[in-house]
Write an enzyme that holds these catalytic residues in place. Structure first.
Site, PDB file in Angstrom:
ATOM      1  N   ALA A  11       0.807  -1.216   0.000  1.00 53.61           N
ATOM      2  CA  ALA A  11       0.000   0.000   0.000  1.00 53.61           C
ATOM      3  C   ALA A  11       0.846   1.274   0.000  1.00 53.61           C
ATOM      4  O   ALA A  11       0.366   2.336  -0.392  1.00 53.61           O
ATOM      5  CB  ALA A  11      -0.928   0.002   1.217  1.00 53.61           C
ATOM      6  N   GLY A  14       6.445  -0.276  -3.646  1.00 48.73           N
ATOM      7  CA  GLY A  14       6.568  -1.492  -4.440  1.00 48.73           C
ATOM      8  C   GLY A  14       8.016  -1.689  -4.830  1.00 48.73           C
ATOM      9  O   GLY A  14       8.832  -0.768  -4.758  1.00 48.73           O
ATOM     10  N   ARG A  15       8.344  -2.914  -5.232  1.00 45.40           N
ATOM     11  CA  ARG A  15       9.709  -3.186  -5.683  1.00 45.40           C
ATOM     12  C   ARG A  15       9.721  -4.421  -6.563  1.00 45.40           C
ATOM     13  O   ARG A  15       8.784  -5.233  -6.540  1.00 45.40           O
ATOM     14  CB  ARG A  15      10.664  -3.375  -4.507  1.00 45.40           C
ATOM     15  CG  ARG A  15      10.355  -4.570  -3.613  1.00 45.40           C
ATOM     16  CD  ARG A  15       9.478  -4.184  -2.452  1.00 45.40           C
ATOM     17  NE  ARG A  15       9.149  -5.309  -1.614  1.00 45.40           N
ATOM     18  CZ  ARG A  15       9.908  -5.769  -0.642  1.00 45.40           C
ATOM     19  NH1 ARG A  15      11.099  -5.239  -0.434  1.00 45.40           N
ATOM     20  NH2 ARG A  15       9.504  -6.769   0.108  1.00 45.40           N
ATOM     21  N   HIS A 234      -2.084 -12.339  -3.304  1.00 51.66           N
ATOM     22  CA  HIS A 234      -2.308 -11.559  -2.091  1.00 51.66           C
ATOM     23  C   HIS A 234      -1.002 -11.532  -1.313  1.00 51.66           C
ATOM     24  O   HIS A 234      -0.436 -12.574  -0.988  1.00 51.66           O
ATOM     25  CB  HIS A 234      -3.415 -12.189  -1.242  1.00 51.66           C
ATOM     26  CG  HIS A 234      -3.739 -11.395  -0.009  1.00 51.66           C
ATOM     27  ND1 HIS A 234      -4.450 -11.914   1.030  1.00 51.66           N
ATOM     28  CD2 HIS A 234      -3.457 -10.125   0.331  1.00 51.66           C
ATOM     29  CE1 HIS A 234      -4.594 -11.005   1.974  1.00 51.66           C
ATOM     30  NE2 HIS A 234      -3.992  -9.902   1.563  1.00 51.66           N
ATOM     31  N   ASP A 235      -0.524 -10.338  -0.989  1.00 51.96           N
ATOM     32  CA  ASP A 235       0.790 -10.237  -0.362  1.00 51.96           C
ATOM     33  C   ASP A 235       0.873 -10.991   0.961  1.00 51.96           C
ATOM     34  O   ASP A 235       1.930 -11.522   1.313  1.00 51.96           O
ATOM     35  CB  ASP A 235       1.229  -8.776  -0.196  1.00 51.96           C
ATOM     36  CG  ASP A 235       0.194  -7.886   0.474  1.00 51.96           C
ATOM     37  OD1 ASP A 235      -0.804  -8.405   1.013  1.00 51.96           O
ATOM     38  OD2 ASP A 235       0.373  -6.655   0.446  1.00 51.96           O
ATOM     39  N   THR A 258       2.020  -2.545   6.919  1.00 47.86           N
ATOM     40  CA  THR A 258       0.940  -1.575   7.106  1.00 47.86           C
ATOM     41  C   THR A 258      -0.149  -2.180   7.983  1.00 47.86           C
ATOM     42  O   THR A 258      -0.707  -1.529   8.867  1.00 47.86           O
ATOM     43  CB  THR A 258       0.365  -1.156   5.736  1.00 47.86           C
ATOM     44  OG1 THR A 258       1.418  -0.564   4.962  1.00 47.86           O
ATOM     45  CG2 THR A 258      -0.764  -0.162   5.903  1.00 47.86           C
ATOM     46  N   ASN A 295      -6.915  -9.387  11.349  1.00 47.80           N
ATOM     47  CA  ASN A 295      -6.347  -8.124  10.884  1.00 47.80           C
ATOM     48  C   ASN A 295      -6.180  -7.169  12.059  1.00 47.80           C
ATOM     49  O   ASN A 295      -7.149  -6.893  12.780  1.00 47.80           O
ATOM     50  CB  ASN A 295      -7.262  -7.466   9.842  1.00 47.80           C
ATOM     51  CG  ASN A 295      -7.088  -8.038   8.464  1.00 47.80           C
ATOM     52  OD1 ASN A 295      -7.155  -9.244   8.284  1.00 47.80           O
ATOM     53  ND2 ASN A 295      -6.882  -7.182   7.490  1.00 47.80           N
ATOM     54  N   GLN A 303       3.237   4.833  10.468  1.00 51.87           N
ATOM     55  CA  GLN A 303       3.467   5.419   9.146  1.00 51.87           C
ATOM     56  C   GLN A 303       2.773   6.777   9.029  1.00 51.87           C
ATOM     57  O   GLN A 303       3.350   7.743   8.509  1.00 51.87           O
ATOM     58  CB  GLN A 303       2.953   4.471   8.066  1.00 51.87           C
ATOM     59  CG  GLN A 303       3.781   3.214   7.884  1.00 51.87           C
ATOM     60  CD  GLN A 303       3.093   2.165   7.033  1.00 51.87           C
ATOM     61  OE1 GLN A 303       1.953   2.351   6.596  1.00 51.87           O
ATOM     62  NE2 GLN A 303       3.754   1.041   6.793  1.00 51.87           N
TER      63      GLN A 303
END
Length: 486
Positions: A11, A14-15, A234-235, A258, A295, A303
């Site tokens: 979120a 990215g890499r 899904h990460d 996150t 979750n 953050q």
């Protein structure tokens, strides 16, 4: 030595990560990194999906310039968000971000037509107001009717690369629309949304070969020859595959980023009334597993505090400042909806402390300490809940992802749960993505061998519990706070 590239998009960033096996060790090299985040326009939150695709292309160009001519490639991103395509395969509109407020109150509207108990019995997915089920319910019905295909975000990125349309199962399960018994889209939930099964592509398992980068893209850009492998898109599914679980030792995990996803890997779903009451989810994993997890708001809190403070301090510096602040001075119920996407996270934390009669955290160190203490206490509460639901006393808690770098939080967690915490690898999401590519390529025999390779290739830090002065008083305050605000 074969080359494998994980496209790993979260979120906030990215890499593209290169994975190779050399001398029996899995080596990682970051090829390209870029920022991500949603933007607000006209009161709605959207992702810049075109920018994400362009960054994938930029990363592949760097790979080619660095001498990589052939590779496999897998993609993972966050869950629940979707893309609508017309019959020509063109996107109908911008991609909503799950923190958008359009789903406020939608769970209650859906409950008037089908009970939450029925939905949970069907899907085993926890009730979260941003689940795709509720996003689609809130979406303009006329636009939905025009959609020829509904793809999740990573499915769409695969489509842009090779032209094939899929709905990969680990991400599709987060939609809260797949039936655990039929292992297909649930007909009653589709009817509720006014959708047809043919508007979704075929459900696809991790490990399937999807094809190669299109000839059009190869002619337009200087790219490696890429064989696209269906990763756990899904990460969290990828991160859980990257957890170095050991045979014969019971372990729970936290995928810490996150979000903090706390859970256990199961071979059968656990969607009874007790699991529903605790709001645990049964997301589908790779190779016939289920991610039974909770979750937790996670590092989103810090953050946002860092962002609003002008990013004056690195995350490591905030942890250092927190270590110097008074412990357990101020606490917040991390999973309260008020912390989902407040206008100002710093002021929201201060307001919550003020309302509950606690000292108000003012400095960056006090704010960070409040967050880390509260997260560690949350982990204790939810681990106890997980053990009660599964009937398992876990010997160790394994933390992977970016949060594994936070030594203060890891030690606080060990102190709170009273047992060992193992932290690492930090790159678990990319590693899990790569693991599927390695298995498909025949470089490792299966997930057990892949996890053994992961455990021997990366440093795993161990944190042993220490005594906590006045722990009983801290736990009493925590219980009272959650009862009052939770």
């Amino acid at each position: 030595m074969r080359n494998h590239i994980a496209v790993d998009i979260g979120a906030s960033s990215g890499r593209l990560v290169l994975g190779t096996i050399k001398d029996g060790t899995l080596r990682l090299d970051e090829l390209h990194r870029f920022a991500n985040g949603f933007t607000e326009r006209n009161g709605s939150c959207f992702w810049d999906i075109d920018e994400l695709f362009e960054q994938i292309i930029a990363g592949l160009q760097k790979a080619k310039a660095g001498g990589i001519t052939r590779c496999t490639l897998g993609i993972d991103t966050w869950a629940v968000d979707y893309v609508l395509l017309d019959e020509a395969g063109e996107r109908l509109q911008e991609v909503y971000a799950y923190r958008d407020s359009r789903t406020d109150g939608v769970m209650e509207q859906v409950a008037a037509s089908i009970s939450p108990e029925t939905v949970y019995a069907k899907t085993g997915i926890q009730q979260l107001n941003f689940n795709t089920l509720y996003q689609l319910y809130a979406h303009d019905s006329a636009e939905l009717a025009r959609a020829h295909r509904i793809l999740m975000v990573p499915d769409y990125l695969y489509y842009r690369l090779c032209g094939r349309q899929i709905n990969e199962v680990t991400n599709a399960s987060t939609m809260q629309m797949l039936n655990l018994q039929t292992r297909e889209f649930d007909e009653e939930l589709l009817a509720l949304l006014g959708l047809r099964r043919e508007q979704f592509a075929a459900l696809t398992e991790p490990g399937e070969v999807l094809g190669t980068v299109s000839a059009e893209l190869m002619s337009q850009y200087d790219l490696p020859e890429c064989e696209l492998i269906c990763a756990p898109t899904h990460d969290t599914a990828a991160a859980v595959l990257g957890v170095p679980l050991e045979e014969g030792r019971s372990a729970a995990y936290i995928s810490s980023g996150t979000w903090s996803l706390l859970g256990a890997e199961l071979t059968e779903p656990l969607n009874n009334a007790q699991a529903m009451a605790a709001n645990y989810t049964n997301e589908w994993g790779a190779y016939g597993t289920y991610r039974f997890l909770k979750n937790i708001m996670g590092l989103w809190l810090i953050q946002e505090v860092r962002r609003l403070d002008g990013a004056k301090h690195s995350f490591a510096e905030l942890a250092e400042l927190a270590g110097k602040a008074e412990p357990f001075r101020s606490l917040i119920p991390c999973n309260h909806p008020r912390f989902m996407n407040p206008a100002n996270m710093i002021e929201e934390i201060r307001a919550a402390c003020r309302e509950s009669g606690q000292p108000v955290p003012e400095s960056p160190g006090e704010l960070a300490r409040c967050i880390f203490d509260s997260l560690a206490l949350s982990y204790r509460s939810y681990l106890e809940e997980l053990e009660a639901l599964t009937g398992t006393k876990f010997e160790v808690l394994k933390i992977v992802g970016g949060g594994a770098n936070n030594a203060l939080l890891n030690q606080l967690t060990a102190d709170m749960i009273g047992r060992e915490v193992q932290a690492g690898p930090t790159e678990a999401t990319a590693i899990g993505n790569l693991a599927v590519q390695l298995i498909q390529a025949g470089e490792v025999a299966g997930i057990r061998e892949a996890r053994a390779l992961i455990g021997s290739s990366f440093e795993i830090a161990s944190y042993q519990p220490r005594p906590v002065p006045q722990l009983d008083n801290v736990l009493r305050r925590w219980q009272e706070l959650n009862a009052a605000l939770g």
